[in-house]
Motif scaffolding. Structure first.
Motif, short mmCIF file in Angstrom:
data_model
loop_
_atom_site.label_atom_id
_atom_site.label_comp_id
_atom_site.label_asym_id
_atom_site.label_seq_id
_atom_site.Cartn_x
_atom_site.Cartn_y
_atom_site.Cartn_z
N ALA A 10 0.83 -1.20 0.00
CA ALA A 10 0.00 0.00 0.00
C ALA A 10 0.86 1.26 0.00
CB ALA A 10 -0.93 -0.01 1.21
N ALA A 11 1.95 1.24 0.77
CA ALA A 11 2.85 2.40 0.81
C ALA A 11 3.50 2.64 -0.54
CB ALA A 11 3.90 2.19 1.89
N LEU A 12 3.93 1.57 -1.20
CA LEU A 12 4.55 1.73 -2.51
C LEU A 12 3.54 2.27 -3.53
CD1 LEU A 12 7.11 1.32 -4.20
CD2 LEU A 12 6.29 -0.99 -4.73
N ALA A 13 2.32 1.71 -3.50
CA ALA A 13 1.28 2.19 -4.43
C ALA A 13 0.92 3.65 -4.16
CB ALA A 13 0.04 1.31 -4.31
N LEU A 14 0.79 4.01 -2.87
CA LEU A 14 0.46 5.39 -2.53
C LEU A 14 1.60 6.33 -2.92
CD1 LEU A 14 -1.44 7.43 -1.25
CD2 LEU A 14 -0.49 6.82 0.99
N SER A 15 2.84 5.89 -2.75
CA SER A 15 3.98 6.71 -3.14
C SER A 15 3.97 6.98 -4.64
CB SER A 15 5.29 6.02 -2.76
OG SER A 15 5.40 5.85 -1.37
N TRP A 16 3.62 5.98 -5.41
CA TRP A 16 3.53 6.18 -6.85
C TRP A 16 2.39 7.12 -7.20
CZ3 TRP A 16 5.83 4.95 -11.52
CH2 TRP A 16 7.05 4.30 -11.42
N ALA A 17 1.27 6.97 -6.52
CA ALA A 17 0.14 7.87 -6.79
C ALA A 17 0.51 9.32 -6.46
CB ALA A 17 -1.07 7.43 -5.97
N ILE A 18 1.18 9.52 -5.32
CA ILE A 18 1.59 10.87 -4.94
C ILE A 18 2.64 11.40 -5.92
CG2 ILE A 18 2.78 12.22 -3.16
CD1 ILE A 18 1.56 10.31 -1.09
N GLY A 19 3.60 10.55 -6.28
CA GLY A 19 4.65 10.98 -7.19
C GLY A 19 4.11 11.36 -8.56
N ILE A 20 3.22 10.54 -9.09
CA ILE A 20 2.63 10.84 -10.40
C ILE A 20 1.80 12.12 -10.32
CG2 ILE A 20 0.97 10.05 -12.14
CD1 ILE A 20 1.87 7.18 -11.45
N GLY A 21 1.01 12.26 -9.26
CA GLY A 21 0.21 13.47 -9.10
C GLY A 21 1.06 14.71 -9.01
N ALA A 22 2.14 14.65 -8.22
CA ALA A 22 3.03 15.81 -8.08
C ALA A 22 3.71 16.13 -9.40
CB ALA A 22 4.07 15.53 -7.00
N TYR A 23 4.12 15.11 -10.14
CA TYR A 23 4.79 15.32 -11.42
C TYR A 23 3.88 16.06 -12.40
CZ TYR A 23 7.06 14.32 -15.88
OH TYR A 23 7.64 14.43 -17.12
N PHE A 24 2.65 15.59 -12.55
CA PHE A 24 1.75 16.22 -13.53
C PHE A 24 1.17 17.54 -13.02
CE2 PHE A 24 1.75 11.92 -15.35
CZ PHE A 24 1.94 12.24 -16.68
N LEU A 25 1.18 17.74 -11.72
CA LEU A 25 0.65 18.99 -11.17
C LEU A 25 1.67 20.11 -11.22
CD1 LEU A 25 -1.72 20.41 -9.73
CD2 LEU A 25 -0.74 19.61 -7.56
N PHE A 26 2.95 19.79 -10.97
CA PHE A 26 3.94 20.84 -10.78
C PHE A 26 4.96 20.98 -11.91
CE2 PHE A 26 2.79 19.75 -6.34
CZ PHE A 26 2.30 20.99 -5.96
N VAL A 27 5.28 19.92 -12.63
CA VAL A 27 6.44 19.94 -13.53
C VAL A 27 6.08 20.49 -14.90
CG1 VAL A 27 8.11 18.46 -14.73
CG2 VAL A 27 7.56 18.04 -12.33
#
Length: 392
Positions: free
Chosen positions: A189-206
């Motif tokens: 769950a932590a790995l999946a949530l980390s990927w969800a957060i990482g993908i969201g941050a990438y498309f939101l900020f970069v």
């Protein structure tokens, strides 16, 4: 250990695998640790610095295998740099959430070998997934340095965001609340949530506005169109990582762990790490006028230094001192190791002819991904084999 920690929950049960408890948090002081864990820590500290020097030797082997794994430093950066960076969240899951499962079911050295095979396989799969998210999918490009939809440097901001999220869940968040669903489930769950957060941050900020449109089209790069250039985003994440490492590895949670109530402690820990990371980045960029790649290189060396001092050598010799002097000595040793790493890596990088990279790019990846991966894998996954002490 450093500081006075509250009696917050350090083990998380529940779920089908609740019979397999997680090891104590990195911030758990000896007086709150199970007797067997505290005893093992005392034995390891008593074996320092030789235990750390042995680990440093093995870490150097891993470092050079990654840095020269393609027979060329320049091409190794382009191919193995992204793969090793995507390996970091998987290593963190095995080390901090799974307690070295599946290798923990076996004796050493099979423990480390099985876990190493697991995170290497995961690293390749995750690198392929990361490439498919940020650009046109091309599995063969993950293993080549030729022009086109290559993984370096396009996938590094995403990989960094995923790893930063994984560390945030593991350290400032104290594995809460996911730890309550059981050891193995919580890690997934932590790995999946980390990927969800990482993908969201990438498309939101970069944004990739600095890459010419023709080059983006040729490589199939998707421009998220966010407000932050990709190099700034990646370097800011590494600056946040400095404070994650300093507070929760070097200082073992001090001063945050003096807060007794979990909600306040988690809020303070998360806010402090993120705010100080952002301020550090802005200070270096706007006041010191450093470029993003130089910031990433310097901060990456600080994180690697924390891992050397805090993990390989378990805080020796500072851990033998009273709390306040011990913390000061830890910070001084970390600073000295960081400077030495930065100068040594930079001196080597300046003599290499780079392909689609800069010397600072290599220093950052060498410190964080090549060296950091070796240290975490040796200490927390391989359980210091073949230098581990017999504790029974």
């Amino acid at each position: 250990m450093n500081g006075t920690a509250p009696r917050h929950a350090d083990f998380h049960g529940g779920g089908a695998d609740s019979a397999l408890p997680q090891r104590p948090l990195l911030t758990t002081p000896p007086r709150l640790q199970p007797p067997d864990v505290a005893r093992e820590q005392r034995l390891r500290l008593g074996a320092q610095p030789w235990l750390g020097l042995g680990g440093l030797l093995l870490t150097a082997v891993v470092f050079f295998a990654l840095a020269l794994g393609t027979a060329s430093t320049a091409t190794a950066l382009l191919i193995l740099g992204p793969i090793s960076t995507f390996a970091l969240p998987a290593v963190a899951m095995i080390a901090f959430w799974w307690n070295d499962w599946p290798g923990s079911r076996l004796s050493v050295p099979w423990t480390g070998l099985i876990d190493t095979a697991a995170f290497v396989a995961a690293a390749v799969v995750l690198a392929i997934a990361g490439q498919a998210i940020v650009e046109r999918p091309d599995v063969s490009a993950v293993f080549r340095a030729a022009p086109g939809p290559a993984t370096f440097p396009a996938t590094l901001p995403l990989a960094g965001a995923v790893f930063a999220a994984m560390l945030q869940l593991s350290l400032p968040c104290e594995r809460w609340p996911l730890g309550g669903i059981g050891r193995l489930k919580s890690g997934v769950a932590a790995l999946a949530l980390s990927w969800a957060i990482g993908i969201g941050a990438y498309f939101l900020f970069v944004n990739l506005d600095a890459v010419p449109a023709a080059e983006r089209a040729a490589a199939g790069l998707r421009n998220p169109g966010g407000p932050v250039p990709a190099p700034d985003f990646g370097s800011a994440l590494i600056a946040v990582g400095v404070w994650q490492a300093l507070f929760f590895i070097a200082m073992r949670g001090w001063p945050i762990n003096v807060i007794s109530r979990r909600p306040q402690r988690l809020i303070v820990g998360n806010v402090l790490v993120i705010v100080l990371g952002a301020l550090t980045y802005l200070l270096l960029r706007d006041i010191a006028h450093w470029q993003p790649d130089a910031i990433g290189a310097a901060c990456g060396c600080v994180i690697a230094a924390v891992l050397v001092v805090g993990m390989l050598f378990e805080g020796w010799p500072a851990a033998r001192l009273p709390s306040a002097p011990g913390r000061l000595v830890t910070l001084l040793l970390t600073a000295l190791v960081a400077v030495a790493l930065d100068r040594a890596l930079a001196a080597y990088a300046d003599g290499v002819t780079w392909i689609r990279a800069t010397p600072d790019d290599w220093v950052t990846t060498a410190a964080l991904s090549f060296l950091g991966l070796g240290i975490i894998a040796h200490v927390a996954v391989g359980l210091r084999w073949p230098f581990a002490l017999k504790t029974k």
